[in-house]
Design a protein around this motif. Structure first.
Motif, mmCIF file in Angstrom:
data_model
loop_
_atom_site.group_PDB
_atom_site.id
_atom_site.type_symbol
_atom_site.label_atom_id
_atom_site.label_comp_id
_atom_site.label_asym_id
_atom_site.label_seq_id
_atom_site.Cartn_x
_atom_site.Cartn_y
_atom_site.Cartn_z
ATOM 1 N N VAL A 138 5.232 7.582 -10.324
ATOM 2 C CA VAL A 138 5.554 6.770 -8.617
ATOM 3 C C VAL A 138 7.431 6.356 -8.828
ATOM 4 O O VAL A 138 8.135 6.634 -8.552
ATOM 5 C CB VAL A 138 5.132 5.504 -8.605
ATOM 6 N N LEU B 100 0.040 0.173 -8.721
ATOM 7 C CA LEU B 100 -1.395 0.570 -8.816
ATOM 8 C C LEU B 100 -2.056 0.218 -10.071
ATOM 9 O O LEU B 100 -1.366 0.597 -11.204
ATOM 10 C CB LEU B 100 -1.584 2.180 -8.899
ATOM 11 N N GLY C 50 0.960 -1.153 -0.173
ATOM 12 C CA GLY C 50 0.255 -0.192 0.173
ATOM 13 C C GLY C 50 0.997 1.070 0.147
ATOM 14 O O GLY C 50 0.483 3.161 0.174
ATOM 15 N N LYS C 51 2.020 1.123 0.092
ATOM 16 C CA LYS C 51 2.908 2.250 0.713
ATOM 17 C C LYS C 51 3.545 2.673 -1.271
ATOM 18 O O LYS C 51 3.225 4.143 -0.646
ATOM 19 C CB LYS C 51 4.105 2.401 1.312
ATOM 20 N N CYS C 52 4.106 2.350 -1.359
ATOM 21 C CA CYS C 52 4.930 2.495 -3.236
ATOM 22 C C CYS C 52 4.348 3.320 -4.312
ATOM 23 O O CYS C 52 5.010 4.399 -4.487
ATOM 24 C CB CYS C 52 5.967 1.451 -3.083
ATOM 25 N N ARG C 53 3.207 2.796 -4.109
ATOM 26 C CA ARG C 53 1.934 2.558 -5.141
ATOM 27 C C ARG C 53 2.653 2.115 -6.292
ATOM 28 O O ARG C 53 1.965 2.708 -7.696
ATOM 29 C CB ARG C 53 1.796 4.582 -5.492
#
Ligand SMILES: Cc1cc2nc3c(=O)[nH]c(=O)nc-3n(C[C@H](O)[C@H](O)[C@H](O)COP(=O)(O)O)c2cc1C
Ligand code: SF4
Ligand code: SF4
Ligand code: FES
Lengths: 370, 452
Positions: free
Chosen positions: A104, A58, A52-55
């Motif tokens: 990202v 997506l 969920g953090k690095c994205r």
């Protein structure tokens, strides 16, 4: 009962598969495999709460489910979003995803030192792969990059915070694998850093695993540091009867010639550790005699490590001739006219070991013997 | 004459901070009414009827939020009051807690009853160092008088209220970060779902509401949801506290019913009292630092040419391209001497500093935007920087775990959208921009009305 369990149908990039309820989009996409699987820099199957953090993972949900077919308004982190029956997901078929992922990757790189030439992780670094596969060439960042002081973490592990992408994997590892967690993140935002309390958890039998989970060269093995490049090593699977009750004893030994340069846990095709190993196996057992050898590790064709396995590599079909309508590119200069490197009579693909400088000695006397 | 005050009506009664005066002035009536004559669901029903919307920023209907709370057997439920108030420009909750602490405690008891929360927390920002004492005093007084503790008013309802101080992080105002922090952890926002209504504090169902939201429950119960909903217009019911600051004659906290125009709010003597020194209005951030900034011409009239009213619908009329938001009610006014580039830089610095750093676009993007804005502000910008800024904010927005990423992106986006020529002027005139301001330019000129 068991066979009555309803499976969920999910379509990812136009490929439909059935998965168990509770499966994340990422895991479903990994079942399909190949380019359909989104890159994941922070999620780690074995670590509870990770992701969920690095994205980077997506994806676009074009339709939520059969029951509620509305699209989701924002891109979602595929590692932390579960599939629903009838869900339609777009990964590489979505412009929005490709654009966001570009962003990202760029963000992850603007403050990264890009010191790959002197980084031990080079060659097995997920950030290298990510930027190669999903990034753009060049950078728009024109400022001084962020640096951190180096911390001494004792004899086994080197923390090089400047390279860290704050994926939190090592934090979860320390939290879930070691007895007392004294490892975490200090401060916040672009100045947050992995806490130096890590020094204390170093005493723990399992802390070495944080080296394996780290996707970049922020945590490296001091017993291996600067000793060799990974692509010069031959990975071999091995095991031993480890007395530590929680240690699997299943490892990969990294050889160069007869010498074991390092020991790591075995990793699956997504780069995730299959079974955790203890510090003793990792740092202390570096003789072939300590181990029962199973055989060469299967190496992904994409991996730079496969370039050490010269024999039998299938060359991809050359498309250039087709693109040029059957014409061959015109040779402007033959390098051998001016240089002694890569002498044509030495066929590198015949070497059973990495090429050495001696293979290119200018007197040409010593040809490869094997 | 002024509109009706529901929250601040008694704020100036001497001694209202103490229990005796507060009670004499009619305090704690709503607790008596709710606990003795209503069921918890009836209280929730009244709040639904009132149309009350969350006053913390997002404006989500409070009654609906309460009805989403999961109620599994045998699992405790929690109410948490969000008193982290750290959005730049916002200081209304401070006023309520400092001067009318019993109003909040009263609202908390009624709301706790409605939600079945036996332990209710007030999470207050660390910088409000003197307020926890005021709140704890009020809690002790309420307890001594039988409004808290075991078996309140003989109804069998038990409730305690605890004050928990934060360590000074804006991000801990985001409800899931607040919950983490309350549990004693690092204040990183959680990944949703699960939502707090299902898994909140200690994984139990939780409602997080703003201070003002919970205080507004008192007049709703006293007067009935229906009566409350008749104040205001449309979906902007009841009264709203606004903290006004910037270039105005009378900065402060005002209670309005949401029917007055923006122009009246800025220029009437009852509220902000106009702009000092005869300066002209240039721009305004109407709802706290996260909401889009508007130039004077779009602030006072919507793109359709209608008068803009101080309420949820009218402030957001025109969407992000031509409107803004009510947000947290932090009303920041900029006069013609203010530089929008500098203002944007100040906000960007704030968000860079306050990002928790979990997700890459927000952690890295906020710092990048600040650096570029600094260059532009200090005469070192390039014309390509403006498009680059636009692209960075676009890559952050919508791609992060929590709305702080969006909150960092929106002010930059709105500033470029409406004040692009001011940015360009900075880039084109690096020396002049260090000595003088771009000024009002055309930002107050009437806009051509595009008929709908
Ligand atoms: C970065 C960030 C900061 C926030 N800070 C606050 C705050 O200080 N006070 C507050 O009431 N809500 C704040 N919120 C909103 C809360 O997450 C939540 O929506 C609110 O407390 C809900 O209460 P309400 O429904 O009564 O408005 C913040 C949200 C974000 C994303
Ligand atoms: S040190 Fe490595 S594993 Fe730990 S947060 Fe940084 S990048 Fe992730
Ligand atoms: S958007 Fe920013 S503040 Fe919110 S979780 Fe991500 S990094 Fe933290
Ligand atoms: S792998 Fe999903 S957000 Fe990092």
């Amino acid at each position: 009962m068991a066979d009555e369990k309803k499976l969920f149908k999910v379509t990812i990039d136009n490929i439909t598969i059935e998965v168990e309820p509770g499966t994340s989009i990422l895991q479903a996409a990994r079942k399909i495999g190949g380019d359909v699987a989104p890159p994941a820099m922070c999620y780690y199957t074995k670590l509870k709460g990770s992701g969920g953090k690095c994205r980077t993972c997506l994806v676009e949900v074009a339709s939520g489910s059969t029951a509620d077919p509305r699209p989701m308004p924002k891109l979602v982190a595929s590692c932390r979003t579960n599939v629903m029956d009838g869900m339609v997901v777009k990964n590489i078929t979505s412009e929005k995803v490709i654009d966001a992922r570009n962003g990202v990757v760029e963000m992850l790189l603007i403050n990264h030192p890009l010191d790959c030439p002197i980084c031990d992780q080079a060659g097995e670094c997920h950030l290298q792969d990510l930027s190669y596969e999903h990034g753009k060439e060049g950078t728009r960042y024109e400022f001084e990059r962020r640096t951190f002081k180096k911390h001494d973490l004792g004899p086994y592990i080197q923390l090089h915070m400047t390279r860290c992408i704050l994926c939190y994997r090592c934090v979860f590892t320390a939290d879930q694998l070691t007895e007392k967690r004294v490892h975490g993140v200090l401060d916040r935002g672009d100045h947050s850093e992995i806490a130096t309390y890590i020094e204390k958890s170093l005493e723990n039998d399992f802390i070495g695993n944080i080296i394996d989970v780290c996707p970049v060269g922020a945590l490296t093995d001091k017993t291996f540091r600067f000793k060799n490049r990974v692509w010069f090593l031959n990975p071999v699977d091995a095991h031993r009867d480890c007395s530590h009750p929680k240690c699997s004893g299943k490892v990969t030994l990294w050889y160069r010639g007869e010498e074991v340069f390092r020991v790591t846990a075995r990793k699956d095709q997504w780069g995730e550790v299959e079974d955790w190993i203890c510090n003793e196996c990792r740092f202390e057992k570096k003789a072939t005699a300590d181990w029962t050898i199973e055989g060469p590790t299967k190496v992904n064709r994409h991996s730079v490590i496969s370039q050490g396995h010269y024999v039998g590599v299938v060359r991809p079909q050359e498309a250039l001739y087709d693109v040029m309508g059957g014409r061959a590119p015109r040779l402007l200069m033959d390098i051998h006219d001016v240089s002694e490197v890569n002498r044509p009579e030495i066929d590198l693909s015949k070497l059973e070991r990495p090429a050495h400088s001696t293979d290119f000695e200018s007197n040409g006397a010593d040809r490869p013997t094997k | 004459m002024g509109s009706r005050k529901l929250l601040l009506e008694k704020a100036h009664v001497p001694g209202i901070r103490g229990y005796d005066v507060y009670r004499r002035e009619g305090g704690y009536r709503s607790v008596e009414k709710a606990l003795k004559t209503m069921s918890p669901d009836q209280v929730t029903e009244e709040v639904k009827k009132s149309g009350l919307r969350g006053r913390g920023g997002a404006g989500f209907p409070t009654g609906m939020k309460w009805s989403f709370l999961a109620k599994p057997e045998g699992v405790p439920r929690y109410l948490v009051c969000n008193a982290d108030e750290s959005e730049p420009g916002t200081f209304k909750d401070r006023y309520l807690m400092e001067f009318l602490p019993h109003l909040l405690i009263e609202g908390l008891i009624v709301s706790s009853f409605a939600l079945g929360s036996k332990s209710t927390y007030i999470y207050i920002r660390g910088e409000y160092a003197w307020i926890p004492d005021i709140l704890e005093q009020a809690i002790a007084e309420a307890k001594n008088n039988g409004w808290l503790g075991k078996n309140i008013l003989g109804t069998g309802f038990d409730c305690e209220i605890y004050v928990h101080r934060g360590a000074g992080a804006y991000i801990c105002g985001e409800e899931t970060a607040l919950i983490e922090s309350l549990e004693g952890k690092r204040g990183n926002p959680r990944i949703k779902p699960p939502f707090p209504a299902v898994k909140g504090v200690w994984d139990c169902p939780t409602v997080v509401n703003n201070v003002e939201t919970l205080a507004a429950v008192v007049p709703i119960i006293n007067e009935g949801g229906e009566a409350y909903s008749k104040i205001g217009v449309g979906k902007s019911t009841g009264t709203k506290l606004l903290s006004a600051c910037g270039n105005i004659n009378k900065p402060g906290v005002y209670e309005i019913d949401m029917t007055i125009s923006v122009e009246e709010f800025i220029f009437s003597d009852e509220y902000c009292g106009g702009i000092p020194n005869g300066k002209r209005l240039k721009a305004c951030i109407p709802g706290g630092s996260s909401v889009p900034i508007l130039p004077a011409n779009l602030l006072l009239k919507t793109a359709k040419g209608e008068t803009r009213i101080m309420n949820y619908e009218s402030l957001s009329d025109g969407g992000f391209a031509k409107g803004s938001m009510m947000g947290s009610g932090g009303f920041i006014v900029l006069d013609e001497d203010q530089c929008v580039v500098r203002n944007t830089l100040t906000l960007a610095r704030f968000y860079r500093h306050e990002s928790c750093g979990q997700c890459s676009p927000c952690r890295e993007g906020t710092g990048w935007m600040e650096k570029i804005l600094k260059n532009i502000e200090y005469g070192k910008g390039k014309s390509s920087d403006i498009d680059l800024l636009w692209d960075i904010q676009r890559k952050i927005e919508g791609n992060t775990i929590c709305p702080l990423g969006d909150a960092a992106a929106w002010p930059v986006a709105a500033a470029i959208r409406h004040f692009r020529d001011e940015f360009e002027w900075h880039v084109a005139n690096p020396i002049a921009s260090q000595n003088r301001n771009f000024g009002l330019a055309h930002y107050a000129d009437p806009l051509e009305v595009v008929p709908a």
